[in-house]
Motif scaffolding. Structure first.
Motif, PDB file in Angstrom:
ATOM      1  N   ASP A   1       1.038  -1.271   0.049  1.00 24.43           N
ATOM      2  CA  ASP A   1       0.445  -0.184   0.456  1.00 24.43           C
ATOM      3  C   ASP A   1       0.959   1.463   0.125  1.00 24.43           C
ATOM      4  O   ASP A   1       1.707   1.949   1.484  1.00 24.43           O
ATOM      5  CB  ASP A   1      -0.705  -0.288   1.133  1.00 24.43           C
ATOM      6  N   VAL A   2       1.318   1.730  -1.037  1.00 21.08           N
ATOM      7  CA  VAL A   2       1.866   3.296  -1.328  1.00 21.08           C
ATOM      8  C   VAL A   2       1.639   4.034  -1.507  1.00 21.08           C
ATOM      9  O   VAL A   2       1.236   5.383  -0.620  1.00 21.08           O
ATOM     10  CB  VAL A   2       3.092   3.142  -2.517  1.00 21.08           C
ATOM     11  N   ASP A   3       0.793   4.029  -2.347  1.00 23.74           N
ATOM     12  CA  ASP A   3      -0.786   5.345  -2.349  1.00 23.74           C
ATOM     13  C   ASP A   3      -1.886   4.255  -2.604  1.00 23.74           C
ATOM     14  O   ASP A   3      -1.818   3.866  -3.657  1.00 23.74           O
ATOM     15  CB  ASP A   3      -0.082   6.463  -3.411  1.00 23.74           C
ATOM     16  N   MET A   4      -3.373   5.498  -2.311  1.00 26.66           N
ATOM     17  CA  MET A   4      -4.147   4.966  -2.270  1.00 26.66           C
ATOM     18  C   MET A   4      -4.587   5.213  -4.148  1.00 26.66           C
ATOM     19  O   MET A   4      -5.169   4.691  -4.781  1.00 26.66           O
ATOM     20  CB  MET A   4      -5.479   5.223  -1.173  1.00 26.66           C
ATOM     21  N   GLN A   5      -3.707   5.973  -4.789  1.00 25.13           N
ATOM     22  CA  GLN A   5      -3.703   5.864  -6.002  1.00 25.13           C
ATOM     23  C   GLN A   5      -2.842   4.813  -7.282  1.00 25.13           C
ATOM     24  O   GLN A   5      -2.995   5.430  -8.065  1.00 25.13           O
ATOM     25  CB  GLN A   5      -4.186   7.181  -6.644  1.00 25.13           C
ATOM     26  N   GLU A   6      -2.304   3.925  -6.665  1.00 25.14           N
ATOM     27  CA  GLU A   6      -1.621   3.786  -7.432  1.00 25.14           C
ATOM     28  C   GLU A   6      -1.772   1.891  -6.996  1.00 25.14           C
ATOM     29  O   GLU A   6      -2.526   2.000  -6.230  1.00 25.14           O
ATOM     30  CB  GLU A   6      -0.022   3.427  -6.535  1.00 25.14           C
ATOM     31  N   HIS A   7      -1.816   1.325  -8.359  1.00 19.36           N
ATOM     32  CA  HIS A   7      -1.785   0.027  -9.009  1.00 19.36           C
ATOM     33  C   HIS A   7      -1.152  -0.700  -8.118  1.00 19.36           C
ATOM     34  O   HIS A   7       0.181  -0.498  -7.229  1.00 19.36           O
ATOM     35  CB  HIS A   7      -2.203  -0.612 -10.098  1.00 19.36           C
ATOM     36  N   LEU A   8      -1.703  -1.487  -7.019  1.00 19.14           N
ATOM     37  CA  LEU A   8      -0.167  -2.563  -6.504  1.00 19.14           C
ATOM     38  C   LEU A   8      -0.166  -3.932  -7.389  1.00 19.14           C
ATOM     39  O   LEU A   8      -0.477  -3.720  -9.283  1.00 19.14           O
ATOM     40  CB  LEU A   8      -2.108  -3.503  -5.324  1.00 19.14           C
ATOM     41  N   ASP A   9       0.759  -4.458  -6.973  1.00 15.50           N
ATOM     42  CA  ASP A   9       1.366  -5.507  -7.351  1.00 15.50           C
ATOM     43  C   ASP A   9       0.577  -6.740  -8.023  1.00 15.50           C
ATOM     44  O   ASP A   9      -0.332  -7.482  -7.251  1.00 15.50           O
ATOM     45  CB  ASP A   9       2.799  -6.238  -6.372  1.00 15.50           C
ATOM     46  N   GLU A  10       0.789  -6.800  -9.287  1.00 14.86           N
ATOM     47  CA  GLU A  10      -0.005  -7.710 -10.235  1.00 14.86           C
ATOM     48  C   GLU A  10       0.201  -9.449  -9.361  1.00 14.86           C
ATOM     49  O   GLU A  10      -0.275 -10.020  -9.874  1.00 14.86           O
ATOM     50  CB  GLU A  10       0.489  -7.362 -11.516  1.00 14.86           C
ATOM     51  N   ALA A  11       0.850  -9.506  -8.910  1.00 16.73           N
ATOM     52  CA  ALA A  11       1.174 -11.319  -7.876  1.00 16.73           C
ATOM     53  C   ALA A  11       0.046 -11.293  -7.949  1.00 16.73           C
ATOM     54  O   ALA A  11       0.045 -12.571  -7.008  1.00 16.73           O
ATOM     55  CB  ALA A  11       3.186 -10.616  -7.340  1.00 16.73           C
ATOM     56  N   GLY A  12      -1.048 -10.294  -6.232  1.00 13.84           N
ATOM     57  CA  GLY A  12      -1.669 -10.331  -6.105  1.00 13.84           C
ATOM     58  C   GLY A  12      -2.937 -11.553  -7.475  1.00 13.84           C
ATOM     59  O   GLY A  12      -3.375 -12.452  -5.786  1.00 13.84           O
ATOM     60  N   ALA A  13      -2.846 -10.884  -7.676  1.00 12.90           N
ATOM     61  CA  ALA A  13      -4.047 -11.506  -8.760  1.00 12.90           C
ATOM     62  C   ALA A  13      -3.817 -13.422  -8.658  1.00 12.90           C
ATOM     63  O   ALA A  13      -4.916 -14.515  -8.409  1.00 12.90           O
ATOM     64  CB  ALA A  13      -3.827 -11.092 -10.349  1.00 12.90           C
ATOM     65  N   GLU A  14      -2.990 -13.804  -9.095  1.00 16.39           N
ATOM     66  CA  GLU A  14      -2.603 -15.164  -9.255  1.00 16.39           C
ATOM     67  C   GLU A  14      -2.907 -15.748  -7.662  1.00 16.39           C
ATOM     68  O   GLU A  14      -2.942 -16.408  -7.161  1.00 16.39           O
ATOM     69  CB  GLU A  14      -0.311 -15.628 -10.059  1.00 16.39           C
ATOM     70  N   GLN A  15      -2.365 -15.565  -6.966  1.00 15.49           N
ATOM     71  CA  GLN A  15      -2.805 -15.271  -5.250  1.00 15.49           C
ATOM     72  C   GLN A  15      -3.968 -15.772  -4.539  1.00 15.49           C
ATOM     73  O   GLN A  15      -4.245 -16.736  -4.251  1.00 15.49           O
ATOM     74  CB  GLN A  15      -1.673 -14.585  -4.184  1.00 15.49           C
ATOM     75  N   VAL A  16      -5.277 -14.435  -5.473  1.00 15.14           N
ATOM     76  CA  VAL A  16      -6.161 -14.883  -5.200  1.00 15.14           C
ATOM     77  C   VAL A  16      -7.127 -16.290  -6.163  1.00 15.14           C
ATOM     78  O   VAL A  16      -7.941 -16.758  -5.375  1.00 15.14           O
ATOM     79  CB  VAL A  16      -6.903 -13.817  -5.734  1.00 15.14           C
ATOM     80  N   ARG A  17      -6.406 -15.987  -7.040  1.00 15.33           N
ATOM     81  CA  ARG A  17      -7.287 -17.308  -7.789  1.00 15.33           C
ATOM     82  C   ARG A  17      -6.729 -18.456  -6.802  1.00 15.33           C
ATOM     83  O   ARG A  17      -7.898 -19.418  -7.289  1.00 15.33           O
ATOM     84  CB  ARG A  17      -6.212 -17.410  -9.055  1.00 15.33           C
ATOM     85  N   ALA A  18      -5.493 -18.870  -6.588  1.00 12.28           N
ATOM     86  CA  ALA A  18      -5.425 -19.839  -6.345  1.00 12.28           C
ATOM     87  C   ALA A  18      -5.835 -20.195  -4.275  1.00 12.28           C
ATOM     88  O   ALA A  18      -6.807 -21.501  -4.272  1.00 12.28           O
ATOM     89  CB  ALA A  18      -3.386 -19.791  -5.577  1.00 12.28           C
ATOM     90  N   ILE A  19      -6.211 -18.393  -4.003  1.00 12.86           N
ATOM     91  CA  ILE A  19      -7.137 -19.443  -2.604  1.00 12.86           C
ATOM     92  C   ILE A  19      -8.464 -19.063  -3.323  1.00 12.86           C
ATOM     93  O   ILE A  19      -9.480 -20.220  -2.053  1.00 12.86           O
ATOM     94  CB  ILE A  19      -7.396 -17.444  -1.902  1.00 12.86           C
TER      95      ILE A  19
END
Length: 241
Positions: free
Chosen positions: A89-107
């Protein structure tokens, strides 16, 4: 009050510590009380969320907010929580690291939920990190969720917008065009906390000491109870991006 038993196993996916509490603490506490499985996911540790840099130095926020979130979930009785690895969470207007996408899919594959709760494409507040989490969760739902699973997006009612949003303007929570508004008759989940769930929700929110001080000053506990009682969601549609 909607019977949470209808929701089965619940998976919530959110961007920052306390997003889940504001949007779903009542549903989570009530479902846990009824013996349902509830799994809560947070993409970041709220690293950029210092409201007072003297009291809460920015370099301490990840640790502070991690502890606050885990304490708030303990209050609710939620035993299963996951932080994603990578998104910061760097800045509310910044994109988050796309590494999160695959983790959500796995969860989603692992938990095999009946119900998924998250932000809509609007991100509730319009902030980019919220929108990223919505997109990751929507993509995971469409690709790996089991048949019959349902995806719900957090929204607000016209009554909330009329009564509460003007008092929140000083906190810059909602960007122009937000929050999303859904007529009550169009909600997929229209949940009102009973007194026990509401007390737990308020206590769990107060555990987020670094975030809640200003709201308590403006609303007081009674005011917070009034606008925290209801939790509203619309069901995702094929047209949602």
């Amino acid at each position: 009050m909607q019977d949470t038993a209808e929701l089965g196993t619940i998976l919530g996916v959110w961007a920052h510590p306390d997003d889940d509490i504001f949007c779903s603490a009542g549903v989570m506490a009530t479902a846990v009380r009824g013996g349902q499985r509830v799994v809560d996911v947070t993409a970041t540790r709220g690293e950029g969320g210092s409201m007072d840099e003297e009291r809460w130095p920015p370099e301490s926020m990840a640790d502070v907010r991690t502890k606050e979130l885990l304490r708030s979930l303990e209050i609710l009785g939620v035993r299963e929580h996951r932080f994603l690895e990578g998104p910061v969470d760097v800045d509310m207007q910044e994109h988050l690291d796309e590494a999160g996408a695959e983790q959500v899919r796995a969860i989603v594959q692992e938990v095999d939920p009946d119900t998924i709760l998250t932000f809509g494409p609007d991100g509730m507040t319009g902030h980019q990190g919220h929108k990223d989490v919505s997109r990751w969760t929507t993509d995971a739902f469409r690709t790996v969720a089991k048949p019959g699973a349902r995806l719900f997006y957090a929204t607000q009612t016209p009554a909330f917008v009329d009564e509460v949003v003007p008092s929140l303007e000083q906190f810059n929570i909602f960007l122009p065009g937000t929050p999303p508004v859904t007529q009550r008759e169009d909600l997929g989940i229209d949940f009102s906390c009973d007194d026990e769930a509401l007390a737990l929700k308020l206590s769990s929110l107060e555990a987020h000491e670094s975030q809640i001080e200003g709201l308590l000053e403006v609303f007081g506990e009674d005011g917070l109870r009034r606008f925290l009682r209801d939790e509203a969601y619309r069901e995702a549609t094929p047209e949602d991006g």
